[in-house]
Scaffold this motif. Structure first.
Motif, PDB file in Angstrom:
ATOM      1  N   LEU A 108      56.529  18.613  47.400  1.00  0.00           N
ATOM      2  CA  LEU A 108      55.130  18.919  47.853  1.00  0.00           C
ATOM      3  C   LEU A 108      54.430  17.717  48.427  1.00  0.00           C
ATOM      4  O   LEU A 108      54.877  16.579  48.189  1.00  0.00           O
ATOM      5  N   ASP A 109      53.914  18.071  49.522  1.00  0.00           N
ATOM      6  CA  ASP A 109      53.582  16.855  50.188  1.00  0.00           C
ATOM      7  C   ASP A 109      51.715  16.993  49.491  1.00  0.00           C
ATOM      8  O   ASP A 109      51.631  17.096  48.394  1.00  0.00           O
ATOM      9  N   TRP A 110      50.810  16.555  50.362  1.00  0.00           N
ATOM     10  CA  TRP A 110      49.442  16.593  49.623  1.00  0.00           C
ATOM     11  C   TRP A 110      49.064  18.312  49.052  1.00  0.00           C
ATOM     12  O   TRP A 110      49.635  19.009  49.794  1.00  0.00           O
ATOM     13  N   THR A 111      48.702  18.094  47.779  1.00  0.00           N
ATOM     14  CA  THR A 111      48.701  19.566  47.258  1.00  0.00           C
ATOM     15  C   THR A 111      47.105  19.656  47.090  1.00  0.00           C
ATOM     16  O   THR A 111      46.462  18.821  46.367  1.00  0.00           O
ATOM     17  N   ARG A 112      46.542  20.798  47.292  1.00  0.00           N
ATOM     18  CA  ARG A 112      45.305  21.485  46.941  1.00  0.00           C
ATOM     19  C   ARG A 112      45.592  22.705  46.409  1.00  0.00           C
ATOM     20  O   ARG A 112      46.354  23.592  46.775  1.00  0.00           O
ATOM     21  N   THR A 113      44.375  22.989  45.567  1.00  0.00           N
ATOM     22  CA  THR A 113      44.216  24.435  45.204  1.00  0.00           C
ATOM     23  C   THR A 113      43.390  25.285  45.967  1.00  0.00           C
ATOM     24  O   THR A 113      43.615  26.658  46.063  1.00  0.00           O
ATOM     25  N   ASP A 114      42.565  24.750  46.641  1.00  0.00           N
ATOM     26  CA  ASP A 114      41.877  25.491  47.730  1.00  0.00           C
ATOM     27  C   ASP A 114      41.639  24.656  48.799  1.00  0.00           C
ATOM     28  O   ASP A 114      41.154  23.628  49.041  1.00  0.00           O
ATOM     29  N   LEU A 115      41.941  25.440  50.153  1.00  0.00           N
ATOM     30  CA  LEU A 115      41.827  24.727  51.458  1.00  0.00           C
ATOM     31  C   LEU A 115      40.701  24.678  52.129  1.00  0.00           C
ATOM     32  O   LEU A 115      40.199  24.068  53.075  1.00  0.00           O
ATOM     33  N   ARG A 116      39.657  25.691  51.600  1.00  0.00           N
ATOM     34  CA  ARG A 116      38.437  25.732  52.342  1.00  0.00           C
ATOM     35  C   ARG A 116      37.454  26.179  51.276  1.00  0.00           C
ATOM     36  O   ARG A 116      36.736  27.305  51.310  1.00  0.00           O
ATOM     37  N   TRP A 117      37.101  25.261  50.427  1.00  0.00           N
ATOM     38  CA  TRP A 117      36.113  25.489  49.051  1.00  0.00           C
ATOM     39  C   TRP A 117      34.721  25.330  49.815  1.00  0.00           C
ATOM     40  O   TRP A 117      34.547  24.330  50.501  1.00  0.00           O
ATOM     41  N   GLU A 118      33.697  26.236  49.539  1.00  0.00           N
ATOM     42  CA  GLU A 118      32.319  26.147  49.999  1.00  0.00           C
ATOM     43  C   GLU A 118      31.636  25.144  49.094  1.00  0.00           C
ATOM     44  O   GLU A 118      31.382  25.299  47.874  1.00  0.00           O
ATOM     45  N   THR A 119      31.220  24.268  49.906  1.00  0.00           N
ATOM     46  CA  THR A 119      30.338  23.228  49.275  1.00  0.00           C
ATOM     47  C   THR A 119      28.808  23.730  49.061  1.00  0.00           C
ATOM     48  O   THR A 119      28.461  24.769  49.649  1.00  0.00           O
ATOM     49  N   ARG A 120      27.879  22.950  48.410  1.00  0.00           N
ATOM     50  CA  ARG A 120      26.478  23.495  48.127  1.00  0.00           C
ATOM     51  C   ARG A 120      25.844  23.653  49.386  1.00  0.00           C
ATOM     52  O   ARG A 120      24.886  24.679  49.303  1.00  0.00           O
ATOM     53  N   ASN A 121      26.131  23.154  50.373  1.00  0.00           N
ATOM     54  CA  ASN A 121      25.397  23.069  51.844  1.00  0.00           C
ATOM     55  C   ASN A 121      25.919  24.198  52.476  1.00  0.00           C
ATOM     56  O   ASN A 121      25.489  24.256  53.864  1.00  0.00           O
ATOM     57  N   GLY A 122      27.027  24.983  52.187  1.00  0.00           N
ATOM     58  CA  GLY A 122      27.763  25.573  53.057  1.00  0.00           C
ATOM     59  C   GLY A 122      28.947  24.913  53.932  1.00  0.00           C
ATOM     60  O   GLY A 122      29.801  26.128  54.454  1.00  0.00           O
TER      61      GLY A 122
END
Length: 411
Positions: A108-122
């Protein structure tokens, strides 16, 4: 510093002209369409140079020439793959490209569980959710011995989380974790990931490090002969994943590699986001001590969501998060001044604003996850502002610049 922008080629929805308008001075790119283990042809290298020049900039660095799993495990066609790597270096040198970033993360290269997680300000950001990751490892990948790698409470939290996941969430999680190198169309299905992991059953951290040193012993002399620089990117995140060893997660890890092949051509890609996910990494101090061998800086920030590691974290704004970015930039500027005073021809350190949150028009552009146009423009503008301030004569007079610690390594 030399301000560089990552471009994934003609498929990238952020153009070279966009990068130039954002303030970038050059491009870092790669030939992602060339199969791993195959030498890049000079024609394809020159074609990419022409594509970059058409947008008003130059292709100045490579990120990256992929290192095959065969090389990492020293099995199969690993010898021919190393020879192809050397051929690629020689052809890049003919095209006047002198710096190559690479990584040695297994599977695996860099590993994330969410590629477009929404922050508090959208805004949207990449995120690593530790509970989701453990839920995938135990309940989807079904890795033998997975539960033994985590504390009991984390295992229980992951099982509860998984019980609440929809089929769509499970599928998205599997896709995100199994994603391949940025810019490539490669990736792993769950079955393919299980198979890839099996090739590391007998390879621990020491063996993987030995394999990296063996690889560098082959390619660094070629780079030195060509007046090129190689720079290793750190593990992301900087701890073992799915039972796989990680060997570039701390300063001590880097020192072992740099000492083993002690030449300036063997250097560091200093990624503040990767290394910053571990609270025991003091990034400003690491820059000061590793500085003479830092050939490329990836400047981004992450916010850790818990104490200790492994932990959940997300990609924050470049001046927010847990890394003191002002101190990091100050240390890099100090190193540039030191290099210039000693006559080094590589005194200018390449830097790129790494990753970025999707904001404003990024939200509808659909660019490569982590590489939005406006989010990176914002990051580059902030980083340039720090650099200009700390480089200004008035900053020394007013005491704005921190004093660099003595450097003891690699002088």
């Amino acid at each position: 510093m030399r301000h560089i922008w990552r471009w994934f080629g003609p498929i990238d929805k952020v153009s070279v002209r966009d990068a130039a308008q954002a303030g970038a001075q050059g491009i870092v790119s790669a030939l992602h369409h060339v199969p791993t283990g195959t030498a890049w042809s000079l024609d394809e290298i020159l074609k990419r140079q022409d594509e970059v020049r058409a947008g008003g900039l130059e292709w100045e660095l490579v990120e990256s020439i992929p290192i095959s799993e065969a090389i990492k495990t020293m099995t199969g066609d690993w010898k021919s793959h190393i020879e192809a790597w050397k051929v690629t270096l020689r052809r890049l040198a003919r095209a006047k490209i002198s710096t190559v970033c690479y990584n040695f993360m297994p599977v695996l290269d860099w590993t994330r569980t969410d590629l477009r997680w929404e922050t508090r300000n959208g805004a949207r950001a990449m995120r690593f959710d530790l509970v989701d990751f453990v839920a995938f490892d135990i309940n989807v990948l079904l890795r033998t011995g997975a539960t033994e790698d985590y504390p009991d409470q984390l295992v229980e939290d992951a099982r509860r989380r998984f019980a609440m996941m929809s089929p769509g969430k499970i599928a998205a999680l599997s896709t995100n974790i199994g994603a391949g190198l940025p810019g490539s169309s490669d990736g792993y299905s769950v079955e393919q990931l299980r198979d890839a992991l099996s090739h590391y059953d007998s390879i621990g951290a020491d063996k993987l490090r030995d394999n990296l040193i063996a690889f560098l012993s082959e390619v660094v002399p070629v780079a030195e002969e060509l007046d090129m620089r190689l720079c290793a990117h750190g593990d992301d995140p900087p701890w073992p994943l799915l039972g796989l060893p990680r060997i570039l997660s701390t300063e001590a890890d880097y020192v072992k590699i740099l000492d083993a092949v002690d030449r300036n051509a063997n250097g560091v890609t200093f990624c503040t986001g990767s290394l910053g996910a571990r609270p025991d990494n003091d990034l400003p101090a690491m820059v000061q001590r590793l500085a003479p061998r830092i050939h490329f800086a990836h400047l981004r920030n992450v916010s850790r969501e818990a104490q200790g590691f492994p932990c959940s974290f997300f990609e924050d704004h470049h001046l927010d998060g847990d890394t003191d970015m002002v101190a990091v930039v100050a240390a890099l500027i100090d190193e540039e001044r030191r290099r210039k005073s000693t006559g080094r021809n590589d005194h200018e350190i390449f830097m790129r604003p790494d990753h970025g949150q999707e904001i404003l028009d990024d939200l509808t552009r659909g660019a490569q996850p982590g590489y939005p146009a406006i989010g990176r423009l914002k990051g580059l503008a902030e980083l340039r502002g720090i650099e200009h301030t700390l480089s200004h004569p008035a900053s020394s007079a007013t005491g704005l610049r921190p004093v660099a610690a003595e450097r003891e390594l690699f002088r």
